[in-house]
Design an enzyme around this catalytic site. Structure first.
Site, PDB file in Angstrom:
ATOM      1  N   GLY A 147       9.353   0.473  17.665  1.00 42.54           N
ATOM      2  CA  GLY A 147      10.218  -0.526  18.301  1.00 42.54           C
ATOM      3  C   GLY A 147      11.466   0.029  18.939  1.00 42.54           C
ATOM      4  CB  THR A 148      13.191   3.285  18.903  1.00 41.71           C
ATOM      5  OG1 THR A 148      12.001   4.049  18.773  1.00 41.71           O
ATOM      6  CG2 THR A 148      13.835   3.095  17.547  1.00 41.71           C
ATOM      7  N   GLY A 149      11.494   1.864  21.563  1.00 40.53           N
ATOM      8  CA  GLY A 149      11.351   1.900  23.019  1.00 40.53           C
ATOM      9  C   GLY A 149      10.620   3.113  23.549  1.00 40.53           C
ATOM     10  CG  HIS A 165      20.473  -7.807  -5.671  1.00 41.60           C
ATOM     11  ND1 HIS A 165      20.220  -6.486  -5.888  1.00 41.60           N
ATOM     12  CD2 HIS A 165      19.255  -8.418  -5.619  1.00 41.60           C
ATOM     13  CE1 HIS A 165      18.906  -6.299  -5.968  1.00 41.60           C
ATOM     14  NE2 HIS A 165      18.301  -7.462  -5.812  1.00 41.60           N
ATOM     15  CB  THR A 167       5.420   2.014  24.418  1.00 38.11           C
ATOM     16  OG1 THR A 167       4.935   2.384  23.128  1.00 38.11           O
ATOM     17  CG2 THR A 167       4.259   1.702  25.320  1.00 38.11           C
ATOM     18  CD  GLU A 220      17.963 -12.347  -4.352  1.00 41.11           C
ATOM     19  OE1 GLU A 220      18.806 -11.567  -3.840  1.00 41.11           O
ATOM     20  OE2 GLU A 220      16.741 -12.084  -4.371  1.00 41.11           O
ATOM     21  CG  ASP A 223      15.457  -5.227  -5.523  1.00 40.28           C
ATOM     22  OD1 ASP A 223      15.502  -5.374  -4.300  1.00 40.28           O
ATOM     23  OD2 ASP A 223      15.697  -6.145  -6.351  1.00 40.28           O
TER      24      ASP A 223
HETATM   25  P1  ADP Z   1       7.879   1.815  20.478  1.00 34.01           P
HETATM   26  O1  ADP Z   1       6.842   2.272  21.423  1.00 34.01           O
HETATM   27  O2  ADP Z   1       8.961   2.815  20.253  1.00 34.01           O
HETATM   28  O3  ADP Z   1       7.331   1.293  19.186  1.00 34.01           O
HETATM   29  P2  ADP Z   1       8.245  -0.153  22.463  1.00 34.01           P
HETATM   30  O4  ADP Z   1       8.566   0.677  23.634  1.00 34.01           O
HETATM   31  O5  ADP Z   1       6.849  -0.647  22.368  1.00 34.01           O
HETATM   32  O6  ADP Z   1       8.627   0.576  21.122  1.00 34.01           O
HETATM   33  O7  ADP Z   1       9.269  -1.363  22.427  1.00 34.01           O
HETATM   34  C1  ADP Z   1       8.855  -2.669  22.135  1.00 34.01           C
HETATM   35  C2  ADP Z   1       9.659  -3.652  22.937  1.00 34.01           C
HETATM   36  O8  ADP Z   1      11.015  -3.654  22.510  1.00 34.01           O
HETATM   37  C3  ADP Z   1       9.718  -3.318  24.406  1.00 34.01           C
HETATM   38  O9  ADP Z   1       8.615  -3.842  25.081  1.00 34.01           O
HETATM   39  C4  ADP Z   1      11.016  -3.956  24.841  1.00 34.01           C
HETATM   40  O10 ADP Z   1      10.827  -5.326  25.082  1.00 34.01           O
HETATM   41  C5  ADP Z   1      11.885  -3.821  23.619  1.00 34.01           C
HETATM   42  N1  ADP Z   1      12.755  -2.640  23.715  1.00 34.01           N
HETATM   43  C6  ADP Z   1      12.760  -1.577  22.880  1.00 34.01           C
HETATM   44  N2  ADP Z   1      13.705  -0.689  23.243  1.00 34.01           N
HETATM   45  C7  ADP Z   1      14.292  -1.185  24.336  1.00 34.01           C
HETATM   46  C8  ADP Z   1      15.340  -0.726  25.193  1.00 34.01           C
HETATM   47  N3  ADP Z   1      15.976   0.429  24.976  1.00 34.01           N
HETATM   48  N4  ADP Z   1      15.688  -1.514  26.241  1.00 34.01           N
HETATM   49  C9  ADP Z   1      15.061  -2.676  26.469  1.00 34.01           C
HETATM   50  N5  ADP Z   1      14.084  -3.158  25.713  1.00 34.01           N
HETATM   51  C10 ADP Z   1      13.683  -2.446  24.645  1.00 34.01           C
HETATM   52 ZN    ZN Z   2      16.311  -7.845  -5.505  1.00 42.53          ZN
HETATM   53 MG    MG Z   3       4.848   1.798  21.119  1.00 46.08          MG
END
Ligand code: ADP
Ligand code: ZN
Ligand code: MG
Length: 598
Positions: free
Chosen positions: A209-211, A431, A213, A428, A503
């Site tokens: 999810g860091t972008g 914590h 792809t 909770e 935890d």
């Molecule tokens: P990864 O391949 O690292 O798991 P992705 O490129 O598939 O992540 O990212 C998933 C979605 O998250 C993208 O399609 C986009 O919508 C959003 N996203 C992630 N990073 C960014 C970024 N730097 N700028 C804009 N959108 C992003």
């Molecule tokens: Zn807990």
């Molecule tokens: Mg990906």
């Protein structure tokens, strides 16, 4: 990818329709023919015909080739036009018989008429139908196993990408590193003439999810070249040897499309360290070997760049990282506060927000969130706002969306027994109270015993500022706050539950990393104990595993004792917070801090 699929689907539909039409037509013609031949009733028995032949009473016979009926004209019929029909039991034998009779001097004529085109066609058609059906069945079987369907499985999916660098927020350094790749793909000749070598393989490392792809697509989009994507897990399906052949085909296709980009997602699925195993593992080896061969086999005039993504670069086989292969790594980190704001801006473009909403605030509240999570939050917020009939996305829609994405969907409908509620409330509260006495743990933002996702309840903390380093004290205090839940159960209910399993898992992982990754153990010293094989670990002594275990246990035990001490000293507050939770189910930061003021 979508468009291509649509095209394929249309083609398939047309083929099916045409096949159905052809079959229907042929069936119709056959029926007419059968109906007609049934009309031609047999009006002379075969034995009678033989008698007529014997008596020289046959003037003329006609037979269509391949048919079993015979038209006979007898001499003693008055009407010239009259013919008789005879069904011949065995045409071959009959033809021979006529031949014999001729040789014996009888005057008989048998005209063999060529079969009509339609009849032949229909006969042929029905004789090949079983074969056709068999073939169709096989094709279907193969497709179901993911073979044969070239567009999707063998070659990877090819696509023109319209993602540009401006669609990727933040990640400035990462983009900078890729600019030269774009330049190369745009004009490979120029680089070649200069004698410049461009990296063949680039590894993008980072959490999901860091972008990664997105970044790879942006490179293709900026350069205006095809983007062939495939996931590592696709290579290791079912049949032995298939993975390697897929790799071969993938690269063959890329060379044809050059200049272009190959994107291999989850490369760790094929590129994990090789161990001399059998079965699935050796299948994996074949695939990896083929990948290495292909990476080495690029000609200088192939302008193909291979981008690969993984979130576990340490798992990769070292051979993959050698010069000429994936010799450049780009780490794609989760966005910092500025990056988060920019990502939010990009994904907010097509959404309506209430006026009091400031994306900078949201960016501030979401430290550690990835781009995918941020885009997800905005999307969820839009859905929640729609469901709530709001004019635009409001603050509370966003808050709900953040909770939904982080802890899962609120499950108000789930019935919870009073016993479970009490347990969760104390857990909770434990914590939260413990955290209040730990300087490095951020303030409690909200405590709730409403289940979300898999969690029975949750304690949310104010988000941390972005940090590059975490100190040992911070980690120790994190352990204490994690074990606060279990400690409260132990002290108040005199029993412990499965509710603390997550935890404990997290705490154990942190403690292990402290010892083995960060070298934070006083006795073992600052050495990395992350190794490939147990043998390597023995370098540090024969009992090293026991020592690591003991160190981890000490960390956890100390934290657990400390958590219990804090709670014991604040028993009243623990009861108070648990009580409010049982009554109201959710406590805000202000309500929680009130408990400590009174
Ligand atoms: P990864 O391949 O690292 O798991 P992705 O490129 O598939 O992540 O990212 C998933 C979605 O998250 C993208 O399609 C986009 O919508 C959003 N996203 C992630 N990073 C960014 C970024 N730097 N700028 C804009 N959108 C992003
Ligand atoms: Zn807990
Ligand atoms: Mg990906």
């Amino acid at each position: 990818m979508e468009k291509e699929n649509n095209k394929n689907n249309k083609k398939k539909l047309i083929m099916v329709l045409v096949s159905i039409l052809v079959i229907a037509l042929v069936t119709l013609i056959s029926l007419i023919l059968i109906f007609n031949s049934q009309k031609e009733k047999e009006n002379l028995a075969y034995t009678e015909l033989l008698n007529h032949i014997e008596n020289d009473n046959v003037e003329n016979m006609e037979m269509t080739v391949g048919s079993t009926t015979l038209k006979v004209k007898l001499k003693d019929r008055e009407n010239e036009e009259d013919t008789e029909k005879v069904i011949i039991p065995n045409t071959q034998a009959f033809i021979e018989l006529v031949h014999d009779k001729k040789e014996q001097g009888k005057e008989i004529t048998l005209n063999e008429l060529p079969a009509s085109a339609i009849t032949t066609f229909v006969n042929r058609f029905w004789s090949v139908i079983p074969t056709l059906l068999m073939v169709a069945l096989f094709v279907m079987l193969f497709k179901m196993q993911g073979l044969g369907d070239k567009g999707v499985v063998y070659d990877g999916e090819e696509n023109k990408s319209d993602v540009k660098f401006e669609d990727v927020a933040g990640l400035e350094e990462e983009k900078n590193e890729l600019v030269e790749v774009v330049g190369f793909l745009k004009n490979p000749k120029k680089f070649k003439e200069m004698g410049a070598k461009i990296p063949r393989g680039i590894l993008l490392c980072g959490k999901p999810g860091t972008g990664k792809t997105l970044l790879a697509k942006a490179v293709a989009g900026e350069a205006g070249v095809p983007f062939i994507a495939m996931s590592g897990s696709e290579f290791i399906e079912m049949f032995a040897g298939l993975g390697a052949s897929r790799v071969r085909k993938l690269f063959a296709k890329a060379k044809k499309l050059s200049p272009c980009i190959i994107f291999i997602d989850e490369i760790d699925a094929i590129g994990s360290r090789r161990t001399g195993g059998s079965g699935a593992e050796s299948e994996n080896n074949q695939t990896l070997n083929q990948l290495l061969v292909e990476m080495d086999g690029f000609e200088t005039d192939n302008a193909v760049i291979v981008l690969a993504a993984t979130n576990r670069p340490e798992m990769l086989d070292k051979a993959l990282l050698r010069p000429g292969r994936f010799d450049r790594q780009i780490t794609v980190a989760p966005p910092d506060i500025r990056g988060r704001e920019q990502i939010l801006k990009i994904h907010a473009k097509d959404k309506k927000f209430a006026e009091d909403i400031d994306l900078a605030d949201i960016a501030d509240d979401t430290a550690g969130f990835t781009g995918a999570e941020l885009s997800n939050i905005l999307n969820e917020a839009a859905i929640i706002a729609t469901v709530n009939d709001h004019e635009a996305i409001q603050r509370d829609d966003l808050e709900e969306a953040i909770k939904k994405v982080t802890v899962g969907l609120q499950k108000t409908s789930r019935l919870i027994s009073d016993k479970d509620k009490k347990l969760t409330a104390y857990h909770e509260a434990g914590h939260a109270i413990v955290s209040q006495f730990l300087p490095t743990v951020t303030n409690v933002k909200e405590i709730s015993i409403i289940p979300r996702g898999v969690a029975g309840g949750y304690t949310m903390y104010k988000s941390d500022e972005d940090k590059n380093y975490i100190s040992k004290t911070e980690m120790e205090e994190k352990l204490i706050s994690l074990l606060g839940g279990r400690a409260a159960e132990r002290l108040v209910l005199n029993d412990i539950s499965t509710g603390a399993s997550n935890d404990i898992e997290v705490a154990t992982k942190i403690a292990r990393d402290m010892i083995t990754v960060y070298g934070m153990s006083e006795t073992l010293g600052p050495i990395s104990l992350v190794v490939d094989t147990p043998e390597e670990l023995r370098l540090f002594g024969n009992n090293i595993e026991d020592e690591i275990g003991a160190e981890i246990k000490t960390l956890i035990d100390t934290a657990y004792v400390k958590a219990q001490q804090i709670l014991n000293a604040n028993m009243e507050k623990l009861h108070k917070v648990a009580e409010i939770l049982l009554e109201k189910e959710t406590i805000t930061q202000e309500q929680f801090e009130q408990v400590f003021k009174s």
